[in-house]
Design an enzyme around this catalytic site. Structure first.
Site: not given
Length: 287
Positions: A42, A165
């Protein structure tokens, strides 16, 4: 400073709390610390990419200067069925045109760079090393996937698989660093003692993503996985097996933040804390 021991740098995500990591990384660059590998998920992957391209100032610019630009962050866009963060703007317009990333330096850097994503179909963590990605577009696609959180971003397709993610299935990619036999240096984005609570959005995710039952299973237990990793890190830290830098306070900065003053302060906190930790880190790397 170059160490004889192979050391891996592990970068947690956390949205705009990653400005703390950006400050730490700027000091690492100023001190010429050398790592054999970087592992990021991320925002951690976004910050890490700029270290690999030898453009540490891009972290401060891209994480701070655009937060009040609707192309970067827009609740109206989210309410209309789009992404909260302008993913095309962040992963196309900025790196290609506005604040270009030095892709040739990125590609040719001998430091390995691992980007974590989550497979929407299996719920498994997947790590892509930059040498596995054939083009700049491939890199930006995987970076985008690594930062695509459920409910506020869409899944990203790459080679026929949908990813989201990286922090969902692998919030802090310590295990990969250990498996490669490297001494782990971790930059975390929550203060000591933090523990994640069960998400209130699990039911909403099950409604939104009925086609991804394994992803929903991982999301349901994500807080448990995260807290288990933190416990492992804390135990290893006590034994001196890992080196950890984490904020003393997030200064009111959350995953989403539009207050540039707070973001600059968090960046400065990261830089200052990295300065303070430098002697201990040098000792850790030299053993």
């Amino acid at each position: 400073m170059q160490s004889d021991a192979a050391a891996g740098l592990v970068l947690e995500g956390g949205g705009l709390r990653g400005n703390f990591s950006a400050g730490v990384l700027r000091h690492f660059t100023d001190m010429r610390f050398v790592f054999s590998s970087l592992y990021g998920v991320s925002m951690g992957a976004c910050n890490g990419a700029n270290i690999i391209s030898k453009q540490p100032e891009r972290n401060r610019i891209t994480n701070t200067c655009f937060v009040n630009d609707s192309r970067y962050l827009s609740y109206i866009r989210l309410l209309k069925g789009g992404d909260l963060f302008g993913m095309d703007f962040i992963f196309r317009d900025i790196p290609l045109h506005i604040v270009p990333i030095d892709y040739e330096t990125f590609k040719n850097n001998s430091v390995k760079f691992w980007i974590g994503v989550t497979d929407c179909y299996t719920g498994n963590a997947v790590m892509f090393e930059k040498s596995m990605l054939e083009s700049r577009d491939d890199v930006l696609t995987i970076m985008r996937a690594s930062a695509s959180l459920p409910l506020i971003a869409k899944p990203v397709e790459y080679n026929g698989v949908l990813y989201m993610d990286g922090g969902i299935a692998n919030p802090i990619p310590l295990q990969q660093c250990l498996e490669h036999g490297e001494k782990p240096v971790l930059i975390l984005t929550q203060p000591a003692g933090y523990r994640k609570r069960a998400s209130k959005s699990v039911l909403l995710c099950k409604w939104r993503y009925p086609q991804f039952p394994e992803l929903n299973r991982v999301l349901e237990h994500r807080h448990e996985e995260y807290n288990d990793v933190l416990a492992t890190i804390e135990a290893k830290q006590k034994r001196g097996d890992v080196f950890v830098i984490r904020p003393e306070s997030t200064l009111g900065v959350g995953r989403v933040c539009r207050n540039q003053r707070q973001l600059y302060e968090l960046y400065d906190e990261g830089y200052a804390l990295a300065q303070k930790c430098t002697p201990a880190l040098q000792e850790f790397l030299s053993v």
